[in-house]
Design a protein around this motif. Structure first.
Motif, mmCIF file in Angstrom:
data_model
loop_
_atom_site.group_PDB
_atom_site.id
_atom_site.type_symbol
_atom_site.label_atom_id
_atom_site.label_comp_id
_atom_site.label_asym_id
_atom_site.label_seq_id
_atom_site.Cartn_x
_atom_site.Cartn_y
_atom_site.Cartn_z
ATOM 1 N N ALA A 27 2.180 1.989 -3.523
ATOM 2 C CA ALA A 27 1.226 1.937 -4.632
ATOM 3 C C ALA A 27 1.228 3.201 -5.485
ATOM 4 O O ALA A 27 1.199 3.143 -6.719
ATOM 5 C CB ALA A 27 -0.183 1.657 -4.098
ATOM 6 N N THR A 28 1.262 4.366 -4.846
ATOM 7 C CA THR A 28 1.181 5.628 -5.570
ATOM 8 C C THR A 28 2.331 5.791 -6.558
ATOM 9 O O THR A 28 2.156 6.344 -7.647
ATOM 10 C CB THR A 28 1.183 6.814 -4.585
ATOM 11 O OG1 THR A 28 0.102 6.639 -3.673
ATOM 12 C CG2 THR A 28 0.996 8.124 -5.319
ATOM 13 N N HIS A 29 3.504 5.278 -6.195
ATOM 14 C CA HIS A 29 4.692 5.463 -7.037
ATOM 15 C C HIS A 29 5.148 4.174 -7.713
ATOM 16 O O HIS A 29 6.207 4.157 -8.347
ATOM 17 C CB HIS A 29 5.836 6.027 -6.189
ATOM 18 C CG HIS A 29 5.502 7.331 -5.529
ATOM 19 N ND1 HIS A 29 5.339 8.498 -6.242
ATOM 20 C CD2 HIS A 29 5.266 7.637 -4.231
ATOM 21 C CE1 HIS A 29 5.037 9.483 -5.407
ATOM 22 N NE2 HIS A 29 4.969 8.978 -4.186
ATOM 23 N N TYR A 30 4.356 3.123 -7.615
ATOM 24 C CA TYR A 30 4.758 1.818 -8.152
ATOM 25 C C TYR A 30 5.059 1.889 -9.647
ATOM 26 O O TYR A 30 6.019 1.284 -10.129
ATOM 27 C CB TYR A 30 3.662 0.783 -7.873
ATOM 28 C CG TYR A 30 4.028 -0.629 -8.247
ATOM 29 C CD1 TYR A 30 4.895 -1.383 -7.454
ATOM 30 C CD2 TYR A 30 3.505 -1.223 -9.395
ATOM 31 C CE1 TYR A 30 5.227 -2.689 -7.789
ATOM 32 C CE2 TYR A 30 3.831 -2.526 -9.738
ATOM 33 C CZ TYR A 30 4.693 -3.248 -8.937
ATOM 34 O OH TYR A 30 5.022 -4.546 -9.279
ATOM 35 N N ASP A 72 0.836 -1.203 0.000
ATOM 36 C CA ASP A 72 0.000 0.000 0.000
ATOM 37 C C ASP A 72 0.872 1.254 0.000
ATOM 38 O O ASP A 72 0.568 2.232 -0.683
ATOM 39 C CB ASP A 72 -0.914 0.034 1.233
ATOM 40 C CG ASP A 72 -2.057 -0.966 1.153
ATOM 41 O OD1 ASP A 72 -2.510 -1.257 0.033
ATOM 42 O OD2 ASP A 72 -2.492 -1.442 2.208
ATOM 43 N N GLU A 73 1.948 1.181 0.736
ATOM 44 C CA GLU A 73 2.819 2.350 0.873
ATOM 45 C C GLU A 73 3.489 2.738 -0.445
ATOM 46 O O GLU A 73 3.756 3.912 -0.686
ATOM 47 C CB GLU A 73 3.883 2.076 1.944
ATOM 48 C CG GLU A 73 3.307 1.986 3.351
ATOM 49 C CD GLU A 73 4.343 1.535 4.369
ATOM 50 O OE1 GLU A 73 5.528 1.416 3.996
ATOM 51 O OE2 GLU A 73 3.956 1.288 5.529
ATOM 52 N N THR A 77 -0.673 -2.737 -9.957
ATOM 53 C CA THR A 77 -1.510 -1.678 -10.538
ATOM 54 C C THR A 77 -2.108 -2.094 -11.874
ATOM 55 O O THR A 77 -2.583 -1.260 -12.635
ATOM 56 C CB THR A 77 -0.717 -0.378 -10.705
ATOM 57 O OG1 THR A 77 0.390 -0.608 -11.593
ATOM 58 C CG2 THR A 77 -0.200 0.128 -9.357
ATOM 59 N N GLU A 131 -7.971 3.531 -11.128
ATOM 60 C CA GLU A 131 -7.780 4.838 -11.759
ATOM 61 C C GLU A 131 -7.337 4.663 -13.211
ATOM 62 O O GLU A 131 -7.839 5.341 -14.113
ATOM 63 C CB GLU A 131 -6.725 5.647 -10.997
ATOM 64 C CG GLU A 131 -7.139 6.085 -9.604
ATOM 65 C CD GLU A 131 -5.984 6.719 -8.837
ATOM 66 O OE1 GLU A 131 -4.907 6.948 -9.439
ATOM 67 O OE2 GLU A 131 -6.154 6.987 -7.629
ATOM 68 N N GLY A 169 -4.391 -0.429 -1.851
ATOM 69 C CA GLY A 169 -3.759 0.713 -2.504
ATOM 70 C C GLY A 169 -3.411 0.421 -3.949
ATOM 71 O O GLY A 169 -3.598 1.277 -4.828
ATOM 72 N N ARG A 194 -5.150 2.167 -7.354
ATOM 73 C CA ARG A 194 -4.371 2.762 -8.452
ATOM 74 C C ARG A 194 -4.750 2.112 -9.787
ATOM 75 O O ARG A 194 -4.865 2.785 -10.814
ATOM 76 C CB ARG A 194 -2.878 2.581 -8.162
ATOM 77 C CG ARG A 194 -1.965 3.138 -9.225
ATOM 78 C CD ARG A 194 -1.924 4.662 -9.219
ATOM 79 N NE ARG A 194 -1.140 5.140 -10.346
ATOM 80 C CZ ARG A 194 -1.648 5.701 -11.438
ATOM 81 N NH1 ARG A 194 -2.947 5.888 -11.552
ATOM 82 N NH2 ARG A 194 -0.860 6.094 -12.415
ATOM 83 N N ASP A 196 6.257 4.211 -11.298
ATOM 84 C CA ASP A 196 7.480 4.951 -11.631
ATOM 85 C C ASP A 196 8.605 3.994 -12.019
ATOM 86 O O ASP A 196 9.520 4.370 -12.753
ATOM 87 C CB ASP A 196 7.939 5.803 -10.438
ATOM 88 C CG ASP A 196 6.952 6.911 -10.108
ATOM 89 O OD1 ASP A 196 6.049 7.174 -10.929
ATOM 90 O OD2 ASP A 196 7.084 7.513 -9.020
#
Length: 198
Positions: A8-11, A5-6, A44, A75, A68, A72, A13
């Motif tokens: 996920a936002t930048h996975y 989860d930590e 993702t 989205e 998380g 993503r 990248d």
């Protein structure tokens, strides 16, 4: 919140995950169109989206333990799966949340080394007779997980150093074939394909 989860936002990248998933699925492009694809530890969604694009899959179940990661993926699905063919599930990878003998193809990109042999055994349950598995594994000699991920690596599955060792991971399956891919960054992965018994 778990470590997945930590990140996920930048996975996304880290483009290597995308490359591995794309090449893994594209390697099946000449196979018959699958009715049901199960993407295990989807992250993702790279392999799930590739199954639509490269295989024309009619139905995809994409599973990940990380809410998380699934958030993503959802989205991205607005653009990459506008028809909503992919069914996203926050759930453990083992056992996969699908009925016995229901899938034509099980895909697992960049995750089997966290799941271990239990996943390979479960996929025999999930697959229809003569169904296909496609998974990737990192090269043992260059795989260096961070301190957060090292404890999560499965201890019952030996990471390969050669194509032959990678193919041998598909215990219980027929006709295993492996390929080695290397990114411009020097990172290496093995792509493995095999068939469930008829």
């Amino acid at each position: 919140m778990n470590v997945f989860d930590e990140i996920a936002t930048h996975y996304d990248d880290d483009l290597f995950h995308q490359v591995v998933a794309e090449k893994l699925v594209a390697g099946l492009a000449d196979a018959p169109t699958p009715d049901l694809v199960v993407d295990i530890a989807t992250g993702t969604g790279a392999a799930a989206f590739a199954a639509l694009q490269h295989l024309g899959a009619r139905d995809v179940v994409a599973v990940d333990l990380s809410a998380g990661m699934i958030a993503r993926a959802l989205e991205k699905a607005a653009v990459q799966d506008p028809e909503g063919k992919i069914r996203w599930q926050v759930a453990p990878a083992v056992p996969a949340p699908v009925p016995d003998a229901s899938a034509d193809l099980v895909v697992c990109a960049s995750s089997l080394h966290f799941l271990g042999n239990a996943a390979l055994k479960d996929w025999l349950r999930v697959l229809r007779p003569s169904g296909t598995i496609a998974f990737s594994l990192p090269l043992a000699t260059t795989f260096t997980p961070s301190s957060a991920f090292a404890p999560l690596v499965a201890t019952d599955l030996a990471l390969p150093t050669t194509v032959a060792e990678a193919a041998a991971v598909a215990t219980g399956y027929l006709n295993p074939v492996a390929h080695r891919i290397e990114a411009s960054s020097g990172r290496v992965a093995f792509l493995v394909y095999a068939t469930a018994p008829a």
